[in-house]
Design a protein around this motif. Structure first.
Motif, PDB file in Angstrom:
ATOM      1  N   THR A 137      44.613  59.739  35.168  1.00  0.00           N
ATOM      2  CA  THR A 137      44.622  58.671  34.025  1.00  0.00           C
ATOM      3  C   THR A 137      45.427  57.504  34.273  1.00  0.00           C
ATOM      4  N   GLY A 138      45.108  56.446  34.091  1.00  0.00           N
ATOM      5  CA  GLY A 138      46.080  55.061  34.232  1.00  0.00           C
ATOM      6  C   GLY A 138      46.191  54.715  35.445  1.00  0.00           C
ATOM      7  N   ALA A 139      45.515  55.308  36.526  1.00  0.00           N
ATOM      8  CA  ALA A 139      45.885  55.162  38.054  1.00  0.00           C
ATOM      9  C   ALA A 139      44.830  54.126  38.598  1.00  0.00           C
ATOM     10  N   GLY A 140      43.873  53.687  37.700  1.00  0.00           N
ATOM     11  CA  GLY A 140      42.905  52.454  38.225  1.00  0.00           C
ATOM     12  C   GLY A 140      41.904  53.361  39.192  1.00  0.00           C
ATOM     13  N   LEU A 141      41.865  54.807  38.815  1.00  0.00           N
ATOM     14  CA  LEU A 141      40.748  55.463  39.492  1.00  0.00           C
ATOM     15  C   LEU A 141      39.533  56.035  38.852  1.00  0.00           C
ATOM     16  N   VAL A 227      47.410  55.312  47.082  1.00  0.00           N
ATOM     17  CA  VAL A 227      48.672  55.420  46.560  1.00  0.00           C
ATOM     18  C   VAL A 227      48.665  55.163  45.340  1.00  0.00           C
ATOM     19  N   ASP A 228      49.140  56.169  44.416  1.00  0.00           N
ATOM     20  CA  ASP A 228      49.074  56.009  42.805  1.00  0.00           C
ATOM     21  C   ASP A 228      50.525  55.880  42.414  1.00  0.00           C
ATOM     22  N   THR A 229      50.782  54.474  42.114  1.00  0.00           N
ATOM     23  CA  THR A 229      52.098  54.111  41.912  1.00  0.00           C
ATOM     24  C   THR A 229      52.642  54.625  40.697  1.00  0.00           C
ATOM     25  N   GLN A 230      51.847  55.585  39.977  1.00  0.00           N
ATOM     26  CA  GLN A 230      52.482  56.134  38.589  1.00  0.00           C
ATOM     27  C   GLN A 230      52.702  55.229  37.672  1.00  0.00           C
ATOM     28  N   VAL A 231      52.542  53.916  37.865  1.00  0.00           N
ATOM     29  CA  VAL A 231      52.893  52.880  36.756  1.00  0.00           C
ATOM     30  C   VAL A 231      51.477  52.878  36.206  1.00  0.00           C
ATOM     31  N   LYS A 232      51.556  53.143  35.016  1.00  0.00           N
ATOM     32  CA  LYS A 232      50.302  53.503  34.046  1.00  0.00           C
ATOM     33  C   LYS A 232      49.897  52.161  33.459  1.00  0.00           C
ATOM     34  N   HIS A 233      48.471  51.822  33.547  1.00  0.00           N
ATOM     35  CA  HIS A 233      48.028  50.538  32.966  1.00  0.00           C
ATOM     36  C   HIS A 233      47.053  50.752  31.766  1.00  0.00           C
ATOM     37  N   ALA A 234      46.899  49.693  30.947  1.00  0.00           N
ATOM     38  CA  ALA A 234      45.901  49.984  29.930  1.00  0.00           C
ATOM     39  C   ALA A 234      45.229  48.718  29.753  1.00  0.00           C
ATOM     40  N   LEU A 235      43.844  48.774  30.146  1.00  0.00           N
ATOM     41  CA  LEU A 235      43.125  47.455  30.060  1.00  0.00           C
ATOM     42  C   LEU A 235      42.545  46.898  28.857  1.00  0.00           C
ATOM     43  N   GLY A 236      43.051  47.763  27.953  1.00  0.00           N
ATOM     44  CA  GLY A 236      42.667  47.393  26.334  1.00  0.00           C
ATOM     45  C   GLY A 236      43.440  46.300  25.687  1.00  0.00           C
ATOM     46  N   ASP A 237      44.618  45.846  26.582  1.00  0.00           N
ATOM     47  CA  ASP A 237      46.045  45.060  25.989  1.00  0.00           C
ATOM     48  C   ASP A 237      45.369  43.682  25.949  1.00  0.00           C
ATOM     49  N   GLY A 238      44.366  43.161  26.385  1.00  0.00           N
ATOM     50  CA  GLY A 238      44.026  41.776  26.493  1.00  0.00           C
ATOM     51  C   GLY A 238      44.130  40.967  27.901  1.00  0.00           C
ATOM     52  N   ALA A 239      44.815  41.605  28.852  1.00  0.00           N
ATOM     53  CA  ALA A 239      44.957  40.727  30.000  1.00  0.00           C
ATOM     54  C   ALA A 239      43.605  40.833  30.690  1.00  0.00           C
ATOM     55  N   TYR A 240      42.876  42.208  30.808  1.00  0.00           N
ATOM     56  CA  TYR A 240      41.619  42.020  31.323  1.00  0.00           C
ATOM     57  C   TYR A 240      40.578  41.031  30.699  1.00  0.00           C
ATOM     58  N   ALA A 241      40.554  41.118  29.480  1.00  0.00           N
ATOM     59  CA  ALA A 241      39.601  40.342  28.715  1.00  0.00           C
ATOM     60  C   ALA A 241      40.047  38.805  29.060  1.00  0.00           C
ATOM     61  N   GLU A 242      41.133  38.459  29.116  1.00  0.00           N
ATOM     62  CA  GLU A 242      41.655  36.906  29.241  1.00  0.00           C
ATOM     63  C   GLU A 242      41.093  36.671  30.630  1.00  0.00           C
ATOM     64  N   ARG A 243      41.164  37.299  31.804  1.00  0.00           N
ATOM     65  CA  ARG A 243      40.496  37.098  33.035  1.00  0.00           C
ATOM     66  C   ARG A 243      39.173  37.043  32.868  1.00  0.00           C
ATOM     67  N   GLY A 357      49.559  48.020  37.427  1.00  0.00           N
ATOM     68  CA  GLY A 357      49.926  49.320  37.747  1.00  0.00           C
ATOM     69  C   GLY A 357      48.796  49.836  38.408  1.00  0.00           C
ATOM     70  N   GLY A 358      48.797  51.319  38.553  1.00  0.00           N
ATOM     71  CA  GLY A 358      47.624  52.152  39.122  1.00  0.00           C
ATOM     72  C   GLY A 358      47.798  52.121  40.544  1.00  0.00           C
ATOM     73  N   SER A 359      46.760  51.911  41.369  1.00  0.00           N
ATOM     74  CA  SER A 359      46.934  52.585  42.732  1.00  0.00           C
ATOM     75  C   SER A 359      46.702  51.313  43.738  1.00  0.00           C
ATOM     76  N   ALA A 360      46.957  51.658  44.980  1.00  0.00           N
ATOM     77  CA  ALA A 360      46.754  50.989  46.205  1.00  0.00           C
ATOM     78  C   ALA A 360      45.982  51.636  47.171  1.00  0.00           C
ATOM     79  N   VAL A 361      45.013  51.272  47.997  1.00  0.00           N
ATOM     80  CA  VAL A 361      44.565  51.642  48.989  1.00  0.00           C
ATOM     81  C   VAL A 361      45.084  51.164  50.527  1.00  0.00           C
ATOM     82  N   VAL A 362      45.470  52.134  51.287  1.00  0.00           N
ATOM     83  CA  VAL A 362      45.963  51.608  52.716  1.00  0.00           C
ATOM     84  C   VAL A 362      45.109  52.124  53.793  1.00  0.00           C
ATOM     85  N   LEU A 363      44.848  51.225  54.729  1.00  0.00           N
ATOM     86  CA  LEU A 363      44.073  51.854  55.872  1.00  0.00           C
ATOM     87  C   LEU A 363      44.894  52.097  56.915  1.00  0.00           C
ATOM     88  N   VAL A 364      44.741  53.130  57.914  1.00  0.00           N
ATOM     89  CA  VAL A 364      45.800  53.383  58.787  1.00  0.00           C
ATOM     90  C   VAL A 364      45.295  54.287  59.778  1.00  0.00           C
TER      91      VAL A 364
END
Length: 403
Positions: A137-141, A227-243, A357-364
């Motif tokens: 949860t909160g990992a952008g997945l 790569v899950d940074t384990q920084v939790k995000h919450a999209l209901g906080d207005g930032a997503y809606a603003e964009r 927050g959330g995750s990144a993908v890395v091609l390697v």
């Protein structure tokens, strides 16, 4: 799946049977056996971010991590919900009292699906539902989309609603938009519902036409790490809606229904028009990102079709730069993943999902996967960040009935 140490090779063999466990816990909780068990996966998005609510292109793939639902029908208008992952007892709701924006925490996602189905006229008369999920949860997945889709699929089967997988995805999006209050697009629900094993999903979110794109990186000596940074995000906080509002303002200023109507070849002209009209600087940046990311999705598909998966790496880097600088939805931890992975020899990397927050993908290159993962872990440790969780993205099956 990963080990507790965050290994980047292979997947863990389950030591228990999650279906048997969920069946037993459902039976103990509700006093009768479930009528079935369903699964819906989380997803990671290879390329195409903040494009889905602009009728654009995306390319997600399903992960092995899933939400499971054990479900039985009721006929008394009661909805009983329980999660094995969240402390607390059963959430009991009356179907005729369901209404948007009433809270309910995690239970709002399955309850919203029931509400959306009934609002559309489908004869759902109640249910007992037990949920369990391995999607972080909160990992952008897309943990929320997995809950929505698995609930919709189970009720569709049990009540004989006859809805297609894309229609179930649309139901899940309506639940999240109208009931929960997050103005997301359709990508997450479509990925959870419609992805297939071994493929990425090329999706046109305007008309939901889609194509399964073969995505066997190991055959080319490559690996995609999450790569899950384990920084939790919450999209209901207005930032997503603003964009989203900014993108809609940009489309209106350009005289088009959505930013999908702006071709990449005309981007320079569109940006000049916005500047001349006095559009807010943030709107100009958002338009540049969305139109650019639509082009990046099409470029990645062309590269995969040509068998040149290695050349996808620089496109991922460009996508991250746009998300960081134009959309401004990255964070220091996500930027560190991208820079540390690149310095260690990754082919490319970018944040994925809603950001903040959330995750990144890395091609390697497969032979360098552990080296790159260790470089990211070391960079996090030196920066004083929580250790990231790193695992391979294995393109997996979409929603299905298990029992």
């Amino acid at each position: 799946m990963t080990t507790e140490t965050g290994a980047t090779t292979g997947t863990d063999e389950p030591t228990t049977d999650p279906v048997a466990e969920l069946t037993a816990s459902f039976t103990e909780l509700y006093g009768h056996a479930p009528e079935g068990i369903w699964a819906a996966p989380g997803r990671v998005n290879l390329i195409g971010e903040y494009t889905d609510f602009n009728d654009g292109f995306v390319m997600p793939l399903a992960l092995p991590h899933t939400a499971l639902a054990a479900v039985s029908r009721r006929t008394d208008g009661e909805l009983r919900l329980h999660s094995t992952d969240v402390p607390g007892g059963v959430v009991q709701l009356r179907l005729d009292e369901l209404a948007p924006h009433q809270g309910h925490g995690w239970a709002a996602y399955p309850a919203g699906v029931v509400w959306a189905l009934r609002e559309a006229g489908h004869p759902v008369t109640g249910a007992d539902i037990q949920l369990s999920s391995t999607v972080p949860t909160g990992a952008g997945l897309s943990s929320s989309a997995a809950l929505e889709v698995v609930t919709a699929l189970a009720l569709n089967d049990l009540f004989g609603l006859g809805l297609s997988l894309p229609e179930l995805a649309v139901t899940g999006r309506r639940a999240e938009n109208a009931f929960v209050g997050v103005p997301c697009g359709i990508m997450d629900q479509m990925a959870s519902a419609c992805c297939t094993e071994g493929h990425a999903l090329y999706l046109d979110t305007r008309d939901l036409t889609r194509r399964q794109v073969p995505f066997d990186l190991s055959a080319r000596g490559l690996r995609l790490l999450v790569v899950d940074t384990q920084v939790k995000h919450a999209l209901g906080d207005g930032a997503y809606a603003e964009r989203r509002a900014g993108c809609e303002a940009g489309a209106a200023a350009l005289g088009v229904a959505t930013l999908r109507e702006v071709p990449y070849a005309a981007l320079g002209e569109a940006l000049a028009t916005l500047a001349a009209s006095g559009a807010d600087e943030s709107v100009v940046r958002y338009v540049r990102h969305v139109v650019g990311d639509n082009e990046r999705v099409e470029r990645v598909m062309a590269l995969l079709d040509a068998g040149d998966a290695r050349a996808v790496g620089p496109v991922l880097d460009a996508g991250h730069a746009s998300l960081r600088d134009d959309l401004r939805v990255s964070c220091p931890e996500l930027d560190l993943v991208v820079s540390a992975a690149g310095a260690a020899g990754a082919l490319g990397a970018r944040m994925t999902g809603g950001g903040f927050g959330g995750s990144a993908v890395v091609l390697v290159e497969e032979e360098r996967a552990e080296q790159v993962a260790e470089a990211v872990r070391k960079a996090f440790a030196e920066a004083g960040h929580t250790a990231p969780r790193i695992f391979p993205a294995v393109p997996s099956a979409g929603a299905r009935r298990l029992v």
